[in-house]
Design a protein around this motif. Structure first.
Motif, mmCIF file in Angstrom:
data_model
loop_
_atom_site.group_PDB
_atom_site.id
_atom_site.type_symbol
_atom_site.label_atom_id
_atom_site.label_comp_id
_atom_site.label_asym_id
_atom_site.label_seq_id
_atom_site.Cartn_x
_atom_site.Cartn_y
_atom_site.Cartn_z
ATOM 1 N N GLU A 8 -44.924 -38.779 51.467
ATOM 2 C CA GLU A 8 -46.677 -38.537 51.465
ATOM 3 C C GLU A 8 -47.164 -40.286 51.292
ATOM 4 O O GLU A 8 -47.145 -40.841 50.581
ATOM 5 C CB GLU A 8 -47.106 -37.809 50.355
ATOM 6 N N THR A 9 -48.676 -39.428 51.292
ATOM 7 C CA THR A 9 -49.533 -40.825 51.072
ATOM 8 C C THR A 9 -50.987 -40.213 50.871
ATOM 9 O O THR A 9 -50.967 -39.114 50.877
ATOM 10 C CB THR A 9 -50.308 -41.971 52.923
ATOM 11 N N ALA A 10 -51.812 -41.128 49.391
ATOM 12 C CA ALA A 10 -52.524 -40.608 48.923
ATOM 13 C C ALA A 10 -53.850 -41.528 48.465
ATOM 14 O O ALA A 10 -52.783 -43.192 48.261
ATOM 15 C CB ALA A 10 -51.805 -39.526 47.927
ATOM 16 N N ILE A 11 -54.724 -41.325 48.043
ATOM 17 C CA ILE A 11 -55.527 -41.986 47.595
ATOM 18 C C ILE A 11 -55.094 -41.122 46.145
ATOM 19 O O ILE A 11 -55.960 -39.759 46.226
ATOM 20 C CB ILE A 11 -57.160 -41.505 48.110
ATOM 21 N N VAL A 12 -55.433 -41.830 45.186
ATOM 22 C CA VAL A 12 -54.948 -40.940 43.668
ATOM 23 C C VAL A 12 -56.764 -41.894 42.753
ATOM 24 O O VAL A 12 -56.774 -42.985 42.906
ATOM 25 C CB VAL A 12 -54.077 -41.751 42.972
ATOM 26 N N ALA A 43 -61.792 -46.460 34.562
ATOM 27 C CA ALA A 43 -61.440 -45.491 35.855
ATOM 28 C C ALA A 43 -60.851 -46.468 36.583
ATOM 29 O O ALA A 43 -61.572 -47.097 36.670
ATOM 30 C CB ALA A 43 -62.672 -43.818 36.643
ATOM 31 N N ASN A 44 -60.426 -45.795 38.053
ATOM 32 C CA ASN A 44 -59.376 -46.025 38.581
ATOM 33 C C ASN A 44 -59.467 -45.625 39.912
ATOM 34 O O ASN A 44 -59.117 -44.299 40.041
ATOM 35 C CB ASN A 44 -58.780 -46.816 38.159
ATOM 36 N N ILE A 45 -59.648 -46.393 41.327
ATOM 37 C CA ILE A 45 -59.558 -44.987 42.632
ATOM 38 C C ILE A 45 -58.267 -46.193 43.518
ATOM 39 O O ILE A 45 -58.790 -47.669 43.529
ATOM 40 C CB ILE A 45 -60.281 -45.106 42.730
ATOM 41 N N LYS A 46 -57.534 -45.626 43.868
ATOM 42 C CA LYS A 46 -56.887 -46.537 44.932
ATOM 43 C C LYS A 46 -55.520 -46.225 45.814
ATOM 44 O O LYS A 46 -55.643 -44.430 45.599
ATOM 45 C CB LYS A 46 -55.761 -48.130 44.047
ATOM 46 N N TYR A 47 -55.461 -46.791 46.701
ATOM 47 C CA TYR A 47 -54.942 -46.159 48.479
ATOM 48 C C TYR A 47 -53.047 -46.275 48.018
ATOM 49 O O TYR A 47 -52.858 -47.452 47.623
ATOM 50 C CB TYR A 47 -55.073 -46.240 49.029
ATOM 51 N N GLN A 48 -52.232 -45.443 47.982
ATOM 52 C CA GLN A 48 -50.965 -45.432 47.753
ATOM 53 C C GLN A 48 -51.008 -45.138 49.249
ATOM 54 O O GLN A 48 -49.892 -44.187 49.245
ATOM 55 C CB GLN A 48 -50.387 -44.974 47.029
#
Length: 223
Positions: A175-179, A207-212
């Motif tokens: 999987e690839t995800a935005i978390v 707060a944090n948002i990242k692309y894995q």
């Protein structure tokens, strides 16, 4: 040379046999699997931590499923400097766990390949402890700093993945995800230096948002 040809022939027969089997996955309603955690942070800079855990899916339609995932990461690190005049040690540990539930849609590409996408959300918990000491081994001739922090929060995770059917029951997926995370927590510190001690406590939130690019790898069994 003869052995190589024999091995190649057996390999070709195995591949042909494996692909000749047409997976029939329509009769299985449950999916249970493990999530692996390859160390790929040198390849993908966004992947500093990859999860280890369990995943369960409940097939509710031919192309849709509910899912629940329990994943966590943990790490421990120790370091010491044996300098005779100024000994220093460092101990660090970290633990993070999250439980999510969600929904996914599945798009078959062939008998063996399948795309899927969806989203999930749930609570998270994390804790870290670090202890650093410098100076002589005598309590009154050194400095020890111990930090202890914990946090609780929530995660929202839209994802997309691809699965390969090994046979009718077993398949692998990635999987690839935005978390997106939100955390609130408390930070405690204790300092002992040359016979004197002090304590401090503070609260924080972030707060944090990242692309894995590679969020996880999993091996699942249908039943």
């Amino acid at each position: 040379m003869k052995i190589r040809c024999t091995l190649l022939t057996l390999l070709l027969i195995f591949v042909r046999f494996a692909y000749a089997q047409t997976p029939d996955t329509t009769s299985y309603k449950h999916h249970l699997g493990i999530i692996a955690s390859p160390t790929l942070h040198k390849v993908f800079d966004s992947n500093r931590e990859l999860p280890v855990g369990l995943i369960y899916k409940r097939q509710i339609k031919a192309n849709a499923a509910f899912r629940a995932t329990l994943v966590g990461t943990t790490s421990m690190y120790e370091h010491s400097s044996p300098s005779p005049n100024n000994k220093s040690t460092s101990e660090n540990s970290y633990f993070h766990v999250q439980l999510t539930g969600g929904y996914e849609w599945q798009v078959p590409l062939s008998n063996r390949w399948e795309l899927y996408y969806g989203g999930e959300a749930g609570p998270v918990y994390g804790r870290s402890v670090s202890k650093n000491r410098s100076g002589n081994s005598d309590y009154y001739n050194g400095t020890t700093v111990k930090d202890n922090s914990y946090n609780v929060g929530a995660v929202v995770r839209p994802f997309a993945g691809i699965a390969f059917q090994i046979n009718s029951r077993l398949y692998i997926a990635t999987e690839t995800a935005i978390v997106a995370y939100y955390h609130t927590g408390k930070y405690k510190t204790h300092t002992a230096s040359y016979g004197n001690t002090s304590d401090g406590t503070s609260k924080y939130s972030y707060a944090n948002i990242k692309y894995q690019p590679l969020s996880n790898l999993s091996l699942l069994l249908r039943f």
